[in-house]
Design a protein around this motif. Structure first.
Motif, short mmCIF file in Angstrom:
data_model
loop_
_atom_site.label_atom_id
_atom_site.label_comp_id
_atom_site.label_asym_id
_atom_site.label_seq_id
_atom_site.Cartn_x
_atom_site.Cartn_y
_atom_site.Cartn_z
N MET A 1 0.84 -1.18 0.00
CA MET A 1 0.00 0.00 0.00
C MET A 1 0.89 1.25 0.00
N LYS A 2 0.49 2.22 -0.77
CA LYS A 2 1.25 3.47 -0.86
C LYS A 2 0.95 4.35 0.35
N SER A 3 1.97 5.08 0.78
CA SER A 3 1.82 5.98 1.92
C SER A 3 1.12 7.27 1.49
N LEU A 4 0.75 8.05 2.48
CA LEU A 4 0.14 9.36 2.21
C LEU A 4 1.10 10.24 1.42
N ASP A 5 2.38 10.24 1.78
CA ASP A 5 3.37 11.05 1.05
C ASP A 5 3.48 10.62 -0.41
N PHE A 51 -3.93 2.37 -7.51
CA PHE A 51 -4.53 1.72 -6.34
C PHE A 51 -5.60 0.69 -6.70
N GLU A 52 -6.00 0.66 -7.96
CA GLU A 52 -7.09 -0.20 -8.42
C GLU A 52 -8.36 0.06 -7.62
N ILE A 74 -8.07 4.69 0.62
CA ILE A 74 -7.68 3.62 1.54
C ILE A 74 -8.91 2.87 2.05
N ALA A 75 -9.99 3.57 2.31
CA ALA A 75 -11.21 2.95 2.80
C ALA A 75 -11.81 1.99 1.77
N LYS A 76 -11.51 2.21 0.48
CA LYS A 76 -12.07 1.37 -0.58
C LYS A 76 -11.17 0.18 -0.94
N LEU A 77 -9.99 0.12 -0.34
CA LEU A 77 -9.09 -1.00 -0.64
C LEU A 77 -9.61 -2.30 -0.06
#
Length: 77
Positions: A1-5, A51-52, A74-77
């Motif tokens: 998962m990618k970070s916020l930065d 992020f797909e 992130i909530a949709k992952l």
């Protein structure tokens, strides 16, 4: 998962004329001079590719900051 930065960096890449220093998690992206519906569409496409995750117009409209949008992704992952 990618970070916020990482998300902020990917978000910033969608803009041609806005200085990268303008982009922080707390940036209110709708207030950026370069913001347009076309850039909104490119951000939706970037999120889909990286992020797909499928964002919709309501996700973009209801997000105030870049971090708000990241949290929706992130909530949709």
């Amino acid at each position: 998962m990618k970070s916020l930065d990482e998300f902020v960096s990917l978000f910033a890449e969608q803009f041609d004329d806005t200085d990268v220093s303008e982009f922080k998690p707390s940036t209110i992206f709708h207030d950026l001079d370069e913001w347009s519906s076309l850039i909104g569409l490119s951000i939706i496409a970037m999120v889909d590719e990286e992020f797909e995750v499928a964002l919709n117009a309501d996700d973009m409209i209801s997000s105030v900051t870049i971090e708000d949008l990241y949290n929706k992704v992130i909530a949709k992952l």
